[in-house]
Write an enzyme that holds these catalytic residues in place. Structure first.
Site, PDB file in Angstrom:
ATOM      1  N   LEU A  93      45.100  40.447  32.348  1.00  0.00           N
ATOM      2  CA  LEU A  93      43.744  40.058  32.744  1.00  0.00           C
ATOM      3  C   LEU A  93      43.083  41.281  33.378  1.00  0.00           C
ATOM      4  CD1 LEU A  93      41.574  37.817  33.619  1.00  0.00           C
ATOM      5  CD2 LEU A  93      42.851  37.674  35.744  1.00  0.00           C
TER       6      LEU A  93
ATOM      7  N   ASP B 207      28.167  32.889  45.450  1.00  0.00           N
ATOM      8  CA  ASP B 207      27.078  32.729  46.413  1.00  0.00           C
ATOM      9  C   ASP B 207      27.334  31.533  47.331  1.00  0.00           C
ATOM     10  OD1 ASP B 207      24.712  33.373  47.635  1.00  0.00           O
ATOM     11  OD2 ASP B 207      23.415  32.485  46.104  1.00  0.00           O
TER      12      ASP B 207
ATOM     13  N   HIS C 119      32.546  34.888  54.303  1.00  0.00           N
ATOM     14  CA  HIS C 119      32.997  35.952  53.400  1.00  0.00           C
ATOM     15  C   HIS C 119      34.526  36.023  53.381  1.00  0.00           C
ATOM     16  CE1 HIS C 119      28.870  37.018  53.026  1.00  0.00           C
ATOM     17  NE2 HIS C 119      28.759  37.680  54.159  1.00  0.00           N
TER      18      HIS C 119
END
Ligand code: IPE
Ligand code: IPE
Ligand code: MG
Length: 237
Positions: free
Chosen positions: A124, A13, A30
């Site tokens: 991962l 955020d 972004h």
């Protein structure tokens, strides 16, 4: 004490505020945020985290202005296409979880091919929560169960005797261990409809850093915070 968390989850955020501070459009934040994702994926692999999930777009985010939604969706396609080969080479398995019905066919195709390409990897697992919300997830699980009983009334008894682990299997995150640590950036101390069921016993860390500034050092600090927690699971020590 806890060592390395198996599953770290990030609520990314503060991109808009980061851009605004620089007098730029929100989408600039972004774009810069993708760099932070790259850094955290690397840091997770280096530290031995097995699952890294990231909240990229909530069901509520569909209510943002059309041009921002379009920019974010475009960015997803671009970032996935650009990063996948490197992720695959690093042994990263890529997955997307969320309400895929709402995504453009173009994005859905990209997701399918990235998931397929990396399905064999196990260093991962990177999970992108896209068009996701915790309430949506619980509701779709309940609907799936209801449909099973409608199709086969014998399932009724099995469902009535089911425990919480049985319910886990209906969630969009089936097979993924619950997050040990959830980190939210940008100073907001709320979950914003994130992993409501799965986060029932997660350690929560809220940091003021805006997402585009959250890089390897910040990721490692979050792991240090986790290592110091005493997880009692309701018991007395
Ligand atoms: C997080 O940054 C990215 C998404 C929610 C898609 P924001 O876009 O929410 O940035 P702020 O919170 O407005 O600064
Ligand atoms: C939460 O951020 C969703 C994601 C990080 C994808 P928001 O910026 O959308 O959340 P609110 O609006 O502050 O609750
Ligand atoms: Mg925000």
């Amino acid at each position: 004490m806890n060592r390395v968390p198996v599953h770290v989850s990030l609520i990314m955020d503060g991109n808009g505020r980061w851009a605004k501070e620089r007098g730029k459009e929100r989408v600039y934040g972004h774009f810069e945020g993708v760099e932070s994702v790259r850094a955290c994926v690397e840091a997770a692999a280096e530290t031995g985290v097995k699952y890294l999930s990231i909240y990229a777009f909530s069901e509520e985010n569909w209510n943002r202005p059309q041009d921002e939604v379009a920019a974010l969706m475009g960015l997803m396609v671009k970032a996935m296409a650009a990063e996948m080969e490197k992720l695959d080479k690093a042994g990263v398995r890529f997955r997307v979880i969320g309400n895929r019905e709402r995504l453009d066919p173009d994005l859905n195709r990209t997701i399918d091919s990235c998931e397929e390409m990396t399905a064999h990897n196990d260093t991962l697992t990177l999970i992108v929560l896209l068009s996701y919300s915790g309430k949506w997830d619980i509701l779709q699980a309940a609907k799936k169960m209801a449909m099973e009983v409608a199709d086969d009334p014998e399932r009724r008894e099995e469902i009535l005797s089911m425990d919480v682990n049985g319910f886990d299997r209906y969630l969009a995150t089936a097979g993924i261990p619950d997050p040990d640590l959830i980190v939210r950036t940008s100073g907001e101390c709320r979950l914003s409809n994130y992993l409501l069921w799965q986060g029932a016993y997660s350690e929560l860390l809220f940091v003021d850093t805006l997402w585009p500034d959250f890089r390897k050092e910040e990721f490692r600090s979050a792991l240090d915070y986790y290592a110091k927690r005493d997880r009692r699971y309701g018991k007395v020590k």
